[in-house]
Design a protein around this motif. Structure first.
Motif, PDB file in Angstrom:
ATOM      1  N   GLU A   1       0.953  -1.038   0.098  1.00  0.00           N
ATOM      2  CA  GLU A   1      -0.034  -0.060  -0.087  1.00  0.00           C
ATOM      3  C   GLU A   1       0.819   1.213  -0.179  1.00  0.00           C
ATOM      4  OE1 GLU A   1      -3.419   2.501  -0.144  1.00  0.00           O
ATOM      5  OE2 GLU A   1      -3.494   0.143  -0.083  1.00  0.00           O
ATOM      6  N   GLN A   2       1.836   1.342   0.702  1.00  0.00           N
ATOM      7  CA  GLN A   2       2.671   2.312   1.049  1.00  0.00           C
ATOM      8  C   GLN A   2       3.435   2.758  -0.268  1.00  0.00           C
ATOM      9  OE1 GLN A   2       5.273   1.768   4.355  1.00  0.00           O
ATOM     10  NE2 GLN A   2       3.161   1.475   5.973  1.00  0.00           N
ATOM     11  N   LEU A   3       3.938   1.618  -0.808  1.00  0.00           N
ATOM     12  CA  LEU A   3       4.863   1.672  -2.068  1.00  0.00           C
ATOM     13  C   LEU A   3       3.911   2.313  -3.360  1.00  0.00           C
ATOM     14  CD1 LEU A   3       7.074  -1.406  -2.002  1.00  0.00           C
ATOM     15  CD2 LEU A   3       7.770   0.921  -1.838  1.00  0.00           C
ATOM     16  N   SER A   4       2.941   1.613  -3.402  1.00  0.00           N
ATOM     17  CA  SER A   4       2.046   1.854  -4.494  1.00  0.00           C
ATOM     18  C   SER A   4       1.396   3.467  -4.428  1.00  0.00           C
ATOM     19  CB  SER A   4       0.635   1.240  -4.576  1.00  0.00           C
ATOM     20  OG  SER A   4      -0.131   1.107  -3.665  1.00  0.00           O
ATOM     21  N   THR A   5       1.124   4.006  -3.134  1.00  0.00           N
ATOM     22  CA  THR A   5       0.907   5.148  -3.045  1.00  0.00           C
ATOM     23  C   THR A   5       2.025   6.293  -3.072  1.00  0.00           C
ATOM     24  OG1 THR A   5      -0.654   4.690  -1.075  1.00  0.00           O
ATOM     25  CG2 THR A   5      -0.097   6.827  -1.036  1.00  0.00           C
ATOM     26  N   ALA A   6       3.251   5.805  -2.629  1.00  0.00           N
ATOM     27  CA  ALA A   6       4.224   6.771  -2.984  1.00  0.00           C
ATOM     28  C   ALA A   6       4.580   6.937  -4.408  1.00  0.00           C
ATOM     29  CB  ALA A   6       5.628   6.137  -2.368  1.00  0.00           C
ATOM     30  N   GLN A   7       4.275   5.855  -5.361  1.00  0.00           N
ATOM     31  CA  GLN A   7       4.412   5.908  -6.751  1.00  0.00           C
ATOM     32  C   GLN A   7       3.493   6.884  -7.543  1.00  0.00           C
ATOM     33  OE1 GLN A   7       6.489   3.957  -8.543  1.00  0.00           O
ATOM     34  NE2 GLN A   7       5.895   4.891 -10.651  1.00  0.00           N
ATOM     35  N   PHE A   8       2.371   7.430  -6.779  1.00  0.00           N
ATOM     36  CA  PHE A   8       1.597   8.123  -7.554  1.00  0.00           C
ATOM     37  C   PHE A   8       1.341   9.387  -6.774  1.00  0.00           C
ATOM     38  CE2 PHE A   8       0.503   4.341  -9.407  1.00  0.00           C
ATOM     39  CZ  PHE A   8       0.413   4.239 -10.701  1.00  0.00           C
ATOM     40  N   ALA A   9       1.687   9.578  -5.593  1.00  0.00           N
ATOM     41  CA  ALA A   9       1.477  10.806  -4.590  1.00  0.00           C
ATOM     42  C   ALA A   9       1.618  11.957  -5.172  1.00  0.00           C
ATOM     43  CB  ALA A   9       2.162  10.522  -3.203  1.00  0.00           C
ATOM     44  N   SER A  10       2.881  11.945  -5.674  1.00  0.00           N
ATOM     45  CA  SER A  10       3.456  13.529  -6.304  1.00  0.00           C
ATOM     46  C   SER A  10       2.355  14.054  -7.302  1.00  0.00           C
ATOM     47  CB  SER A  10       4.743  13.279  -6.858  1.00  0.00           C
ATOM     48  OG  SER A  10       5.189  14.557  -7.367  1.00  0.00           O
ATOM     49  N   ARG A  11       2.073  13.077  -8.425  1.00  0.00           N
ATOM     50  CA  ARG A  11       1.201  13.450  -9.547  1.00  0.00           C
ATOM     51  C   ARG A  11      -0.207  13.797  -8.969  1.00  0.00           C
ATOM     52  NH1 ARG A  11       1.765   8.617 -13.609  1.00  0.00           N
ATOM     53  NH2 ARG A  11       0.709   9.931 -14.673  1.00  0.00           N
ATOM     54  N   LEU A  12      -0.800  12.903  -7.728  1.00  0.00           N
ATOM     55  CA  LEU A  12      -2.208  13.315  -7.422  1.00  0.00           C
ATOM     56  C   LEU A  12      -2.147  14.363  -6.421  1.00  0.00           C
ATOM     57  CD1 LEU A  12      -3.182   9.848  -6.113  1.00  0.00           C
ATOM     58  CD2 LEU A  12      -4.237  11.166  -7.974  1.00  0.00           C
ATOM     59  N   ASP A  13      -0.926  14.728  -5.803  1.00  0.00           N
ATOM     60  CA  ASP A  13      -0.839  15.912  -5.092  1.00  0.00           C
ATOM     61  C   ASP A  13      -0.993  17.344  -5.901  1.00  0.00           C
ATOM     62  OD1 ASP A  13      -0.883  14.961  -2.682  1.00  0.00           O
ATOM     63  OD2 ASP A  13       1.338  14.930  -2.415  1.00  0.00           O
ATOM     64  N   GLN A  14      -0.127  17.120  -7.166  1.00  0.00           N
ATOM     65  CA  GLN A  14      -0.254  18.248  -8.246  1.00  0.00           C
ATOM     66  C   GLN A  14      -1.726  18.679  -8.583  1.00  0.00           C
ATOM     67  OE1 GLN A  14       2.742  17.098 -11.159  1.00  0.00           O
ATOM     68  NE2 GLN A  14       4.295  17.531  -9.736  1.00  0.00           N
ATOM     69  N   LEU A  15      -2.557  17.417  -8.832  1.00  0.00           N
ATOM     70  CA  LEU A  15      -3.747  17.754  -9.571  1.00  0.00           C
ATOM     71  C   LEU A  15      -4.557  18.040  -8.499  1.00  0.00           C
ATOM     72  CD1 LEU A  15      -4.106  14.287 -11.446  1.00  0.00           C
ATOM     73  CD2 LEU A  15      -4.043  16.336 -12.463  1.00  0.00           C
ATOM     74  N   SER A  16      -4.532  17.739  -7.102  1.00  0.00           N
ATOM     75  CA  SER A  16      -5.497  18.445  -6.184  1.00  0.00           C
ATOM     76  C   SER A  16      -5.073  19.958  -5.887  1.00  0.00           C
ATOM     77  CB  SER A  16      -5.022  17.524  -4.746  1.00  0.00           C
ATOM     78  OG  SER A  16      -5.382  16.249  -4.921  1.00  0.00           O
ATOM     79  N   ALA A  17      -3.849  20.130  -6.000  1.00  0.00           N
ATOM     80  CA  ALA A  17      -3.575  21.740  -5.950  1.00  0.00           C
ATOM     81  C   ALA A  17      -4.093  22.539  -7.140  1.00  0.00           C
ATOM     82  CB  ALA A  17      -2.007  21.813  -5.871  1.00  0.00           C
ATOM     83  N   LYS A  18      -4.037  22.056  -8.391  1.00  0.00           N
ATOM     84  CA  LYS A  18      -4.839  22.484  -9.406  1.00  0.00           C
ATOM     85  C   LYS A  18      -6.086  22.538  -9.200  1.00  0.00           C
ATOM     86  CE  LYS A  18      -1.323  21.478 -13.151  1.00  0.00           C
ATOM     87  NZ  LYS A  18      -1.365  20.482 -14.373  1.00  0.00           N
ATOM     88  N   ASN A  19      -6.791  21.645  -8.611  1.00  0.00           N
ATOM     89  CA  ASN A  19      -8.117  21.580  -8.485  1.00  0.00           C
ATOM     90  C   ASN A  19      -8.750  22.525  -7.365  1.00  0.00           C
ATOM     91  OD1 ASN A  19     -10.970  20.035  -9.123  1.00  0.00           O
ATOM     92  ND2 ASN A  19     -10.707  20.144  -6.624  1.00  0.00           N
ATOM     93  N   ASP A  20      -7.716  22.700  -6.440  1.00  0.00           N
ATOM     94  CA  ASP A  20      -8.185  23.755  -5.391  1.00  0.00           C
ATOM     95  C   ASP A  20      -8.237  25.066  -5.783  1.00  0.00           C
ATOM     96  OD1 ASP A  20      -8.512  21.610  -3.556  1.00  0.00           O
ATOM     97  OD2 ASP A  20      -6.683  21.725  -2.631  1.00  0.00           O
ATOM     98  N   LYS A  21      -6.998  25.378  -6.743  1.00  0.00           N
ATOM     99  CA  LYS A  21      -6.674  26.496  -7.363  1.00  0.00           C
ATOM    100  C   LYS A  21      -7.811  26.940  -7.979  1.00  0.00           C
ATOM    101  CE  LYS A  21      -3.419  29.397  -9.792  1.00  0.00           C
ATOM    102  NZ  LYS A  21      -1.993  29.514 -10.115  1.00  0.00           N
ATOM    103  N   LEU A  22      -8.495  26.038  -8.916  1.00  0.00           N
ATOM    104  CA  LEU A  22      -9.544  26.195  -9.806  1.00  0.00           C
ATOM    105  C   LEU A  22     -10.822  26.732  -9.089  1.00  0.00           C
ATOM    106  CD1 LEU A  22      -9.088  23.687 -12.674  1.00  0.00           C
ATOM    107  CD2 LEU A  22      -9.038  26.078 -12.621  1.00  0.00           C
ATOM    108  N   THR A  23     -10.945  25.937  -7.754  1.00  0.00           N
ATOM    109  CA  THR A  23     -12.166  26.103  -7.064  1.00  0.00           C
ATOM    110  C   THR A  23     -12.205  27.616  -6.377  1.00  0.00           C
ATOM    111  OG1 THR A  23     -12.314  23.766  -6.267  1.00  0.00           O
ATOM    112  CG2 THR A  23     -13.309  25.396  -4.684  1.00  0.00           C
ATOM    113  N   THR A  24     -11.019  28.174  -6.021  1.00  0.00           N
ATOM    114  CA  THR A  24     -10.785  29.356  -5.457  1.00  0.00           C
ATOM    115  C   THR A  24     -11.085  30.502  -6.602  1.00  0.00           C
ATOM    116  OG1 THR A  24      -9.177  28.819  -3.990  1.00  0.00           O
ATOM    117  CG2 THR A  24      -9.154  31.021  -4.426  1.00  0.00           C
ATOM    118  N   ARG A  25     -10.617  30.076  -7.972  1.00  0.00           N
ATOM    119  CA  ARG A  25     -10.935  31.093  -8.982  1.00  0.00           C
ATOM    120  C   ARG A  25     -12.411  31.107  -9.361  1.00  0.00           C
ATOM    121  NH1 ARG A  25      -6.674  32.608 -12.365  1.00  0.00           N
ATOM    122  NH2 ARG A  25      -7.969  32.208 -14.326  1.00  0.00           N
ATOM    123  N   ILE A  26     -12.985  29.776  -9.578  1.00  0.00           N
ATOM    124  CA  ILE A  26     -14.467  29.768  -9.615  1.00  0.00           C
ATOM    125  C   ILE A  26     -15.307  30.542  -8.700  1.00  0.00           C
ATOM    126  CG2 ILE A  26     -16.497  28.253  -9.770  1.00  0.00           C
ATOM    127  CD1 ILE A  26     -14.591  26.005 -10.975  1.00  0.00           C
TER     128      ILE A  26
END
Length: 489
Positions: free
Chosen positions: A42-67
């Motif tokens: 679980e930890q290894l699979s999470t670490a594999q995609f964590a960076s990309r998911l965090d980037q997408l979450s940050a973009k989504n949060d920014k869009l929410t603020t802009r909207i």
């Protein structure tokens, strides 16, 4: 013997060391060490995609603020337009007629703006003809069968003059019909005659009512079936019928406005005079009443001050959102277009059909734009133009194709359009689509992450099985070596 003993001792040490190393290896790989291989996967699979998911979450949060920021601006201009529309519809911003005797008529603003005073005397209201039939008892009694015919025209001095431009209406009455059936048959024709049954202590009778106006009089003829008589009793004309059955004669309204005698087929008279539409409700023969016009100058001044305050709140929010360093909507095309619209608002022509010299823009009645985009009202300029052009300024605050409200409503609709990419609504639509795309990407990554976790769990399960087998073999060999050493001693 010494040599043998030394060799045996060396072998034992070697075996012990070998067993210790194997145990350490097994412990490291999780065989009996207490390490959860499922958790590790679980930890290894999470670490594999964590960076990309965090980037997408940050973009989504920014869009929410802009909207949210764009929606706030959109709602602010929408609320301003709605508020102005409500004030315009109440009528306190326009020159409106006021009648001294409200029992005579209701007055409303006409298609143009009025001024001065008017005199109104009403001597007769427009009425429709009301005709009754003889009473029938009981109400469920049949009235015969045949055909009833309605003819339209005017009735005067006991005579009926038919209107050749209007066709007669024939109403078929079936055998066994009651007064209620006759009323239904007449109403079904939609000929401008309404019919109903009125019941009193003496029995039931049919009541027929025509439209207002002297030309809407009518007579009722009957052609009854000889074998089913009775329908002829319902017929009526002024020459031979009972005068008591004519409850109200059809008449036109008669009134004198500003000394001019007039008539109307209806009590509702649109644009009876400049700035005045009438709905006559009573008579005042010999006692004329006065119609005057309100002065909306004070209300307009208040409305303009309120408008400036509301616009400045919007500009303040817009300035914060588009700040070059900290703005949420910096570079947003919808926000830029909205700023351009607001900047040009004071110079926008709101009354394109205004006469020469009359105010056409908000700037003409005192609104100006400052360098930072905020607005200021020149109250002295507004007071002067209200004094010199009261009707023209008032016309800017009416509910129509042109004016202050129509202009603000246009700005609001332009800002909220979801199909225009250069609008706040368009920006919101674009950012919402981007959020949808991000949601899809996150879902795809989550699926891939789960696939990797499943693969790792499977691999570790196989490794655990192999390590378990190796541990069993090692235990056997360790026991054998121990046994051999014991025999050597």
């Amino acid at each position: 013997m010494a040599t043998t003993s030394s060799t045996t001792s060396s072998t034992a040490v070697s075996a012990t060391s070998s067993g210790s190393a194997t145990a350490q290896l097994l412990s490291t790989l999780g065989a009996g060490s207490g390490i959860n291989s499922a958790s590790l996967a679980e930890q290894l699979s999470t670490a594999q995609f964590a960076s990309r998911l965090d980037q997408l979450s940050a973009k989504n949060d920014k869009l929410t603020t802009r909207i949210s920021a764009a929606s706030t601006l959109k709602n602010m201009i929408g609320s301003l337009a709605t508020s102005m529309g409500d004030r315009v519809r109440t009528g306190d911003l326009a020159v409106t007629p006021v009648i001294a005797n409200s029992t005579v008529a209701t007055v409303t603003k006409g298609s143009v703006t009025g001024s001065g005073t008017l005199s109104l005397e009403v001597t007769q209201l427009a009425k429709g003809q009301t005709l009754t039939t003889p009473t029938v008892s009981p109400a469920t009694a049949t009235v015969g069968s045949g055909t009833l015919t309605l003819r339209f025209g005017s009735i005067a001095a006991g005579a009926f003059t038919a209107d050749a431009s209007r066709s007669q209406i024939d109403v078929t009455v079936a055998s066994g019909a009651t007064l209620a059936d006759v009323a239904s048959a007449i109403n079904a024709k939609g000929a401008g005659i309404s019919a109903y049954v009125a019941t009193s202590s003496s029995g039931a009778q049919l009541v027929l009512k025509g439209a207002d106006g002297a030309a809407n009089g009518f007579v009722l003829e009957a052609n009854e079936n000889a074998g089913d008589p009775g329908l002829a009793s319902l017929a009526w004309n002024p020459a031979t019928g009972s005068a008591a059955r004519l409850k109200t004669s059809a008449s036109d309204a008669a009134y004198t406005l500003d000394g001019v005698a007039r008539t109307s087929t209806s009590n509702t008279i649109a644009d009876a005079a400049p700035g005045v539409s009438l709905k006559l409700t009573g008579t005042n023969t010999g006692s004329p009443t006065t119609i005057s016009f309100s002065d909306p100058a004070s209300s307009i001044t208040t409305a303009m001050n309120d408008l400036v305050s509301a616009l400045n709140e919007i500009v303040s929010e817009l300035n914060t959102d588009t700040n070059a360093n900290t703005g949420t909507l910096t570079g947003d095309p919808g926000a830029r277009a909205f700023r351009r619209t607001l900047t040009g608002l004071s110079s926008t022509v709101v009354m394109p059909n205004a006469a020469t010299g009359a105010p056409k823009t908000l700037a003409d009645i005192g609104l100006s734009t400052n360098r930072d985009g905020t607005f200021t009202l020149d109250t002295n300029k507004l007071s002067k133009v209200l004094a010199s052009n009261p009707s023209e300024v008032s016309a800017m605050f009416t509910n129509g194709l042109y004016g202050v409200y129509a202009t603000l409503d246009k700005v609001s609709r332009g800002a909220t359009s979801a199909t225009d990419p250069n609008s706040l609504g368009g920006s919101i639509a674009t950012m919402t689509k981007q959020q949808t795309a991000i949601s899809t990407l996150k879902s795809d990554l989550a699926t891939k992450q789960e696939t990797l976790r499943t693969q790792l769990v499977s691999r570790y399960a196989k490794l655990d099985t192999k390590l378990s087998d190796s541990k069993s073999t090692l235990s056997f060999l360790t026991a054998q070596i121990t046994a051999w050493n014991s025999k050597g001693n």
